[in-house]
Design a protein around this motif. Sequence first.
Motif, PDB file in Angstrom:
ATOM      1  N   ASN A  87      19.072  31.272 -70.270  1.00  7.17           N
ATOM      2  CA  ASN A  87      18.391  31.872 -69.393  1.00  7.17           C
ATOM      3  C   ASN A  87      17.501  31.034 -69.042  1.00  7.17           C
ATOM      4  OD1 ASN A  87      19.413  34.416 -70.817  1.00  7.17           O
ATOM      5  ND2 ASN A  87      17.821  33.989 -72.404  1.00  7.17           N
ATOM      6  N   GLY A  88      17.768  30.186 -67.623  1.00  6.83           N
ATOM      7  CA  GLY A  88      17.506  29.206 -67.107  1.00  6.83           C
ATOM      8  C   GLY A  88      16.275  28.071 -67.569  1.00  6.83           C
ATOM      9  N   VAL A  89      16.949  27.883 -68.912  1.00  6.55           N
ATOM     10  CA  VAL A  89      15.259  27.159 -70.127  1.00  6.55           C
ATOM     11  C   VAL A  89      16.414  25.891 -70.538  1.00  6.55           C
ATOM     12  CG1 VAL A  89      13.293  26.838 -71.529  1.00  6.55           C
ATOM     13  CG2 VAL A  89      13.586  28.981 -69.789  1.00  6.55           C
ATOM     14  N   SER A  90      16.548  24.824 -70.492  1.00  5.15           N
ATOM     15  CA  SER A  90      17.108  23.973 -71.387  1.00  5.15           C
ATOM     16  C   SER A  90      16.711  23.865 -72.867  1.00  5.15           C
ATOM     17  CB  SER A  90      16.363  22.123 -71.364  1.00  5.15           C
ATOM     18  OG  SER A  90      16.263  21.194 -72.560  1.00  5.15           O
ATOM     19  N   ILE A  91      17.627  24.414 -73.363  1.00  3.07           N
ATOM     20  CA  ILE A  91      17.949  23.893 -74.697  1.00  3.07           C
ATOM     21  C   ILE A  91      16.718  23.264 -75.892  1.00  3.07           C
ATOM     22  CG2 ILE A  91      19.988  24.714 -75.220  1.00  3.07           C
ATOM     23  CD1 ILE A  91      20.914  22.273 -75.783  1.00  3.07           C
ATOM     24  N   PHE A  92      16.078  22.312 -74.784  1.00  6.21           N
ATOM     25  CA  PHE A  92      15.732  20.832 -75.339  1.00  6.21           C
ATOM     26  C   PHE A  92      14.217  21.018 -75.385  1.00  6.21           C
ATOM     27  CE2 PHE A  92      19.979  18.764 -75.018  1.00  6.21           C
ATOM     28  CZ  PHE A  92      19.824  18.497 -76.254  1.00  6.21           C
ATOM     29  N   ASN A  93      14.078  22.486 -74.244  1.00  2.00           N
ATOM     30  CA  ASN A  93      12.841  22.326 -74.395  1.00  2.00           C
ATOM     31  C   ASN A  93      11.876  23.329 -75.748  1.00  2.00           C
ATOM     32  OD1 ASN A  93      10.817  23.539 -73.094  1.00  2.00           O
ATOM     33  ND2 ASN A  93      11.100  24.027 -70.959  1.00  2.00           N
TER      34      ASN A  93
END
Length: 269
Positions: free
Chosen positions: A117-123
Motif C-alpha cells: 500500500n505504498g509504504v515500506s514493509i520496514f517502516n
Amino acid sequence: MKFDLHTHHSRCGHATGDIEDYIKAAMEVGLQIIGISDHSPYFYHEKDHPFAQITMARSDFPNYVAEVLALKDKYKDKIEVLLGVESDYFPQHIASYQAAYKQIPFDYIIGSVHQVNGVSIFNRKRWNNLTKQQMIEEKKTYYTLIAESAQSGMFDILGHIDAMKGYFPDFSNIPANDAIDQTLRIIADQQIAIEINTSGKTKTVGGWYPSHDMLERAHHFGVQVTFGSDAHVPTRIADDFDEVREVLKAIGYKQWVFFRQRKRIAVPL
C-alpha cells in the motif's frame, strides 16, 4: 557445496564494499558459488535515481551487469560468480522491469516485495494506530503480493517472504495463516524457490526469514528452498549457512537449489 545467492554492495546506497570485496570474502569462507544480487533500479520512475539510499541509478545498471560479468570471468578458476539482481515487485510496473531485464544474461532474479500500500514493509510507523482487523488486512495484502509475484513469471527466487516482521516482531502473531498457506501453495505450484535469508538477525526481530514454522509449512506444500545471507557488508557472507542447513535437514528437506543461466540446480543437503 556452499553458496550464497543474496548479496549487495555500495552501488545500492546502503551497503558497504564493492562487488569484488564480496567475492573475496566468499572465497575466504570456503564458498564454491557466490551470487551478486544488488537492488534493481526503479525502472518505471521518471527520475534516473529517485531513491539514492535504496537502489542503484537506472543509468548505472549496465555498469553493474558489466562489472559482474567481468568479475565472473576474472575469478572463473577460483569461484563461480553468478549474475543476479534483487528486483522489486510492483504489479502496476511489471512491463518496465520485464523490458529492462529482457536482454540481460542473468543466472537468477530474486523477486522481493518491499512495499505494501505504498509504504515500506520496514517502516516502523506503519502499524501505529491500526486496529487488529486492519493489521490482518495489511498482512493478507502482503502475502497476496508475494503470491502474485510468484505467478508473474519474472522470478526464480522469492526474497525474505516474512520480512515485514523485521521491525515489528508481533507481525508473526497476526492471524493470517490461510493467506500464508495459499501463498505457499502458489509458490510450490509455480516451482519457484524461497530463500532462507539470515539478515533478520540484523533487525529488531532477530533470527531468519522466514521463521522456522513457516519453513515447516513450506516443506509440507513442497516449496523449494535456497540460501541467501542478504549481506550488506562482506563479513556477513554465508552467515549462519551451516546452521540453516541443519535446520532444513531437521525439518525434512533433502536438498536446496541454486540457479545458473535461469536453470534450477539441486544440491543435496
